[in-house]
Motif scaffolding. Structure first.
Motif, PDB file in Angstrom:
ATOM      1  N   ARG A 113       0.751  -1.239  -0.151  1.00  0.00           N
ATOM      2  CA  ARG A 113      -0.023   0.123  -0.219  1.00  0.00           C
ATOM      3  C   ARG A 113       0.970   1.358   0.165  1.00  0.00           C
ATOM      4  NH1 ARG A 113      -2.973   1.440   5.094  1.00  0.00           N
ATOM      5  NH2 ARG A 113      -1.402   2.841   5.605  1.00  0.00           N
ATOM      6  N   VAL A 114       1.923   1.374   0.753  1.00  0.00           N
ATOM      7  CA  VAL A 114       2.805   2.591   0.918  1.00  0.00           C
ATOM      8  C   VAL A 114       3.305   2.439  -0.442  1.00  0.00           C
ATOM      9  CG1 VAL A 114       4.958   3.383   1.968  1.00  0.00           C
ATOM     10  CG2 VAL A 114       2.977   2.410   3.325  1.00  0.00           C
ATOM     11  N   GLU A 115       3.964   1.857  -1.072  1.00  0.00           N
ATOM     12  CA  GLU A 115       4.595   1.861  -2.392  1.00  0.00           C
ATOM     13  C   GLU A 115       3.766   2.290  -3.417  1.00  0.00           C
ATOM     14  OE1 GLU A 115       6.561  -2.191  -2.729  1.00  0.00           O
ATOM     15  OE2 GLU A 115       8.248  -1.499  -1.346  1.00  0.00           O
ATOM     16  N   ALA A 116       2.418   1.856  -3.383  1.00  0.00           N
ATOM     17  CA  ALA A 116       1.500   2.109  -4.365  1.00  0.00           C
ATOM     18  C   ALA A 116       1.134   3.609  -4.134  1.00  0.00           C
ATOM     19  CB  ALA A 116       0.183   1.276  -4.158  1.00  0.00           C
ATOM     20  N   GLU A 117       1.015   4.147  -2.823  1.00  0.00           N
ATOM     21  CA  GLU A 117       0.640   5.643  -2.537  1.00  0.00           C
ATOM     22  C   GLU A 117       1.910   6.322  -3.296  1.00  0.00           C
ATOM     23  OE1 GLU A 117      -0.031   5.380   1.482  1.00  0.00           O
ATOM     24  OE2 GLU A 117      -1.971   5.085   1.229  1.00  0.00           O
ATOM     25  N   GLN A 118       3.112   5.679  -2.971  1.00  0.00           N
ATOM     26  CA  GLN A 118       4.260   6.640  -3.427  1.00  0.00           C
ATOM     27  C   GLN A 118       4.338   6.532  -5.066  1.00  0.00           C
ATOM     28  OE1 GLN A 118       6.637   8.558  -1.778  1.00  0.00           O
ATOM     29  NE2 GLN A 118       7.294   8.919  -3.721  1.00  0.00           N
ATOM     30  N   ARG A 119       4.085   5.612  -5.560  1.00  0.00           N
ATOM     31  CA  ARG A 119       3.960   5.547  -7.109  1.00  0.00           C
ATOM     32  C   ARG A 119       2.734   6.457  -7.672  1.00  0.00           C
ATOM     33  NH1 ARG A 119       4.524   0.039  -6.403  1.00  0.00           N
ATOM     34  NH2 ARG A 119       2.242  -0.341  -6.595  1.00  0.00           N
ATOM     35  N   ALA A 120       1.656   6.590  -7.069  1.00  0.00           N
ATOM     36  CA  ALA A 120       0.764   7.447  -7.368  1.00  0.00           C
ATOM     37  C   ALA A 120       0.950   9.008  -7.271  1.00  0.00           C
ATOM     38  CB  ALA A 120      -0.616   7.347  -6.439  1.00  0.00           C
ATOM     39  N   GLN A 121       1.697   9.220  -6.186  1.00  0.00           N
ATOM     40  CA  GLN A 121       2.414  10.599  -5.827  1.00  0.00           C
ATOM     41  C   GLN A 121       3.381  10.982  -7.017  1.00  0.00           C
ATOM     42  OE1 GLN A 121       3.665  10.665  -1.988  1.00  0.00           O
ATOM     43  NE2 GLN A 121       1.648  10.710  -0.926  1.00  0.00           N
ATOM     44  N   ASP A 122       4.162  10.139  -7.196  1.00  0.00           N
ATOM     45  CA  ASP A 122       5.081  10.205  -8.194  1.00  0.00           C
ATOM     46  C   ASP A 122       4.606  10.586  -9.563  1.00  0.00           C
ATOM     47  OD1 ASP A 122       7.130   9.929  -6.221  1.00  0.00           O
ATOM     48  OD2 ASP A 122       7.807   7.699  -7.069  1.00  0.00           O
ATOM     49  N   ALA A 123       3.487   9.818 -10.055  1.00  0.00           N
ATOM     50  CA  ALA A 123       3.039  10.125 -11.171  1.00  0.00           C
ATOM     51  C   ALA A 123       2.246  11.254 -11.300  1.00  0.00           C
ATOM     52  CB  ALA A 123       1.870   8.931 -11.669  1.00  0.00           C
ATOM     53  N   PHE A 124       1.628  11.793 -10.173  1.00  0.00           N
ATOM     54  CA  PHE A 124       0.945  13.006 -10.091  1.00  0.00           C
ATOM     55  C   PHE A 124       1.814  14.045 -10.403  1.00  0.00           C
ATOM     56  CE2 PHE A 124      -0.829  16.535  -7.871  1.00  0.00           C
ATOM     57  CZ  PHE A 124      -1.911  16.979  -8.553  1.00  0.00           C
ATOM     58  N   ALA A 125       3.390  14.073  -9.621  1.00  0.00           N
ATOM     59  CA  ALA A 125       4.315  15.099  -9.745  1.00  0.00           C
ATOM     60  C   ALA A 125       4.620  15.139 -11.043  1.00  0.00           C
ATOM     61  CB  ALA A 125       5.261  14.735  -8.823  1.00  0.00           C
ATOM     62  N   GLU A 126       4.835  14.012 -11.848  1.00  0.00           N
ATOM     63  CA  GLU A 126       5.376  14.182 -13.185  1.00  0.00           C
ATOM     64  C   GLU A 126       4.376  14.783 -14.157  1.00  0.00           C
ATOM     65  OE1 GLU A 126       7.022  11.161 -16.629  1.00  0.00           O
ATOM     66  OE2 GLU A 126       6.524  10.143 -14.573  1.00  0.00           O
ATOM     67  N   LEU A 127       3.059  14.338 -13.812  1.00  0.00           N
ATOM     68  CA  LEU A 127       2.001  15.010 -14.860  1.00  0.00           C
ATOM     69  C   LEU A 127       1.865  16.540 -14.413  1.00  0.00           C
ATOM     70  CD1 LEU A 127      -0.353  14.641 -16.624  1.00  0.00           C
ATOM     71  CD2 LEU A 127      -1.809  14.242 -14.611  1.00  0.00           C
ATOM     72  N   ASN A 128       1.915  16.828 -13.084  1.00  0.00           N
ATOM     73  CA  ASN A 128       2.215  18.385 -13.075  1.00  0.00           C
ATOM     74  C   ASN A 128       3.055  18.847 -13.504  1.00  0.00           C
ATOM     75  OD1 ASN A 128       0.134  19.925 -11.494  1.00  0.00           O
ATOM     76  ND2 ASN A 128       1.177  19.551  -9.539  1.00  0.00           N
ATOM     77  N   HIS A 129       4.359  18.325 -13.733  1.00  0.00           N
ATOM     78  CA  HIS A 129       5.357  18.874 -14.166  1.00  0.00           C
ATOM     79  C   HIS A 129       5.320  19.129 -15.788  1.00  0.00           C
ATOM     80  CE1 HIS A 129       9.634  19.688 -15.472  1.00  0.00           C
ATOM     81  NE2 HIS A 129       9.346  18.685 -16.392  1.00  0.00           N
ATOM     82  N   HIS A 130       4.663  18.102 -16.482  1.00  0.00           N
ATOM     83  CA  HIS A 130       4.575  18.211 -17.953  1.00  0.00           C
ATOM     84  C   HIS A 130       3.279  19.320 -18.120  1.00  0.00           C
ATOM     85  CE1 HIS A 130       6.782  14.920 -19.169  1.00  0.00           C
ATOM     86  NE2 HIS A 130       6.388  14.231 -18.174  1.00  0.00           N
ATOM     87  N   VAL A 131       2.305  19.476 -17.309  1.00  0.00           N
ATOM     88  CA  VAL A 131       1.389  20.335 -17.456  1.00  0.00           C
ATOM     89  C   VAL A 131       2.049  21.709 -17.379  1.00  0.00           C
ATOM     90  CG1 VAL A 131      -0.717  21.547 -16.441  1.00  0.00           C
ATOM     91  CG2 VAL A 131      -0.708  19.001 -16.743  1.00  0.00           C
ATOM     92  N   ASN A 132       2.685  22.128 -16.216  1.00  0.00           N
ATOM     93  CA  ASN A 132       3.329  23.215 -16.118  1.00  0.00           C
ATOM     94  C   ASN A 132       4.502  23.621 -16.998  1.00  0.00           C
ATOM     95  OD1 ASN A 132       1.790  24.162 -14.075  1.00  0.00           O
ATOM     96  ND2 ASN A 132       2.815  22.816 -12.502  1.00  0.00           N
ATOM     97  N   GLU A 133       5.113  22.675 -17.705  1.00  0.00           N
ATOM     98  CA  GLU A 133       6.191  23.173 -18.662  1.00  0.00           C
ATOM     99  C   GLU A 133       5.772  22.876 -19.984  1.00  0.00           C
ATOM    100  OE1 GLU A 133       8.868  24.499 -17.092  1.00  0.00           O
ATOM    101  OE2 GLU A 133       8.097  24.152 -15.268  1.00  0.00           O
ATOM    102  N   SER A 134       4.693  22.558 -20.114  1.00  0.00           N
ATOM    103  CA  SER A 134       4.194  22.398 -21.603  1.00  0.00           C
ATOM    104  C   SER A 134       4.246  23.838 -22.418  1.00  0.00           C
ATOM    105  CB  SER A 134       2.788  21.724 -21.728  1.00  0.00           C
ATOM    106  OG  SER A 134       2.282  21.808 -22.862  1.00  0.00           O
TER     107      SER A 134
END
Length: 158
Positions: A113-134
């Protein structure tokens, strides 16, 4: 304590002496998860199943559970005999075991569960980066077409 419930429980269980932190008894699930055989387990203390850097938090937690009531720890790291680290939730309560001032500890492995939550946070951070740097302007609005959020590029353009 119901010996059968202790022995057959699929989650690791241990009983430790409060003063010395010596592990007095473990169930088969504990021995399997942590990698200790039946003879090794009684030679351990609670410090032996925690990573070296986590010993201060162990002692802080133990200081808070001096009462006879139940205690639940939300998230801690444990370590197996082979050095594997994993996340667990712990529930403990005072328990009279062979005239020792002890506690019964139920251990629930929550590593997945902890690792899945970390993967979800990482994916959200990456998506946020792409949105803000597009180079494209991105605008998010609600059902009434009110702007909720916009990207850095949208701010620059407008």
């Amino acid at each position: 304590m119901d010996r059968l419930l202790f022995k057959l429980n699929p989650n690791p269980i241990l009983i430790y002496e409060q003063g010395s932190l010596k592990i007095l008894q473990t169930n088969p699930a504990f021995r399997k998860k942590y990698g200790y055989d039946k003879d090794e387990a009684p030679t351990l203390t609670l410090e032996d199943i925690r990573p070296q850097g986590a010993l201060s938090t162990l002692h802080e937690s133990l200081d808070r559970e001096k009462d006879d009531g139940a205690k639940e720890t939300k998230l801690v790291r444990h370590q197996s005999k082979s050095g594997d680290l994993f996340y667990v939730n712990i529930s403990s309560h005072a328990y009279d075991y062979q005239s020792h001032d002890s506690r019964l500890v139920l251990i629930h492995d929550i590593t997945e569960r902890v690792e899945a939550e970390q993967r979800a946070q990482d994916a959200f951070a990456e998506l946020n980066h792409h949105v803000n740097e597009s180079p494209l302007a991105m605008v998010k609005w609600d059902e009434e077409f009110r702007i909720i959020e916009w990207s850095k590029q949208a701010q620059r353009i407008i």
